[in-house]
Each structure stands twice: as C-alpha cells, then as structure tokens.
Design a protein around this motif. Structure first.
Motif, PDB file in Angstrom:
ATOM      1  N   LEU A 195       7.420   9.267  -0.447  1.00  0.00           N
ATOM      2  CA  LEU A 195       6.478   8.172  -0.642  1.00  0.00           C
ATOM      3  C   LEU A 195       6.773   7.065   0.355  1.00  0.00           C
ATOM      4  O   LEU A 195       7.936   6.810   0.687  1.00  0.00           O
ATOM      5  N   SER A 196       5.719   6.402   0.801  1.00  0.00           N
ATOM      6  CA  SER A 196       5.859   5.248   1.690  1.00  0.00           C
ATOM      7  C   SER A 196       5.127   4.070   1.086  1.00  0.00           C
ATOM      8  O   SER A 196       4.120   4.239   0.394  1.00  0.00           O
ATOM      9  N   CYS A 197       5.632   2.882   1.364  1.00  0.00           N
ATOM     10  CA  CYS A 197       4.985   1.655   0.908  1.00  0.00           C
ATOM     11  C   CYS A 197       5.009   0.662   2.061  1.00  0.00           C
ATOM     12  O   CYS A 197       6.084   0.182   2.452  1.00  0.00           O
ATOM     13  N   THR A 210       0.534   5.520  -6.655  1.00  0.00           N
ATOM     14  CA  THR A 210       0.185   6.824  -6.098  1.00  0.00           C
ATOM     15  C   THR A 210       0.665   7.906  -7.065  1.00  0.00           C
ATOM     16  O   THR A 210       1.771   7.833  -7.606  1.00  0.00           O
ATOM     17  N   ALA A 236       0.852  -1.193   0.000  1.00  0.00           N
ATOM     18  CA  ALA A 236       0.000   0.000   0.000  1.00  0.00           C
ATOM     19  C   ALA A 236       0.882   1.236   0.000  1.00  0.00           C
ATOM     20  O   ALA A 236       1.594   1.497   0.974  1.00  0.00           O
ATOM     21  N   GLU A 237       0.823   1.985  -1.115  1.00  0.00           N
ATOM     22  CA  GLU A 237       1.614   3.217  -1.222  1.00  0.00           C
ATOM     23  C   GLU A 237       0.842   4.393  -0.646  1.00  0.00           C
ATOM     24  O   GLU A 237      -0.399   4.412  -0.659  1.00  0.00           O
ATOM     25  N   SER A 238       1.576   5.388  -0.194  1.00  0.00           N
ATOM     26  CA  SER A 238       0.990   6.641   0.261  1.00  0.00           C
ATOM     27  C   SER A 238       2.030   7.748   0.101  1.00  0.00           C
ATOM     28  O   SER A 238       3.214   7.467  -0.095  1.00  0.00           O
ATOM     29  N   GLY A 239       1.556   8.994   0.173  1.00  0.00           N
ATOM     30  CA  GLY A 239       2.470  10.128   0.158  1.00  0.00           C
ATOM     31  C   GLY A 239       2.537  10.893  -1.148  1.00  0.00           C
ATOM     32  O   GLY A 239       3.244  11.891  -1.239  1.00  0.00           O
ATOM     33  N   THR A 266       8.278  -1.382   5.837  1.00  0.00           N
ATOM     34  CA  THR A 266       7.989  -0.214   5.013  1.00  0.00           C
ATOM     35  C   THR A 266       9.227   0.208   4.218  1.00  0.00           C
ATOM     36  O   THR A 266      10.348   0.157   4.744  1.00  0.00           O
TER      37      THR A 266
END
Length: 114
Positions: free
Chosen positions: A20-22, A108, A5-8, A77
């Motif tokens: 970015l974080s995964c 993302t 799940a990516e975010s950022g 992560t």
C-alpha cells in the motif's frame, strides 16, 4: 491542511503480498507521524503500524514479522509492505497523518481470500 491518497489495495490469495502507498500533500510531511489503520466489517478501526518522522516504527502484534511500514520524506509517501497475508487481514486500510491534528485518507480495500 493535509490531503492523503491511498493506493495499492486489491484481492490476493492467502500467503500473498501487497504494498500500500499513501501520498501526502499540503504540509511538511517529515513532521508528521504516519500510520496505517484498518477496519474490518462489523469491527472497530484498529492501528496496524506507525512510523514517526524520525523513522521509529511500531506494529500491532497481529502483523509483526509480516508487515513493514516505511516512509520516503522526499516523495511525501508512506508505504505498507504486507507479506504472508491471511484472511483475517481483510479490511479497508486507512492512512493517517498526525501532528497536533489527525488527518485520514479515504481508504483502500484489501481482500485476502482463496
């Protein structure tokens, strides 16, 4: 099975920064080579940066000196610190995990525009 799940992602002006974080779940994270890839409209997906379980990193020439990939095995992560962003960095960024099989996140969006 591995879930990523990516975010950022987001929008930023040229010269700006994003991280970015995964987050990974479902397997032994430290065994996996993790990578960030990106795909711009009308272009093929390309590798941005890769980090092995032991911490060895490799970068695309276009991002060397600007992007940094890192991982926290305790948090399952992987991160991508992106500095001095350019309009040509605009793309959907995907997280990848590889250990005999490849897994992908949903992506993302990163948009660099003035």
């Amino acid at each position: 099975q591995v879930q990523l799940a990516e975010s950022g992602g987001g929008s930023v002006q040229p010269g700006g920064s994003l991280t970015l974080s995964c987050a990974s779940s479902g397997s032994i994270f430290s065994w996996y080579t993790m990578g960030w890839y990106r795909q711009a409209p009308g272009k093929q997906r390309e590798v941005v940066a890769i980090i092995t379980g032991g911490g060895t990193t490799n970068y695309a020439d276009s991002v060397k000196g600007r992007f940094t990939i890192s991982r926290d095995n305790a948090k399952n992560t992987v991160y991508l610190q992106m500095n001095n962003l350019k309009p040509e960095d605009t793309a959907v960024y995907y997280c990848n995990a590889f250990f005999s099989k490849s897994y992908w996140g949903q992506g993302t969006q990163v948009t660099v525009s003035s």
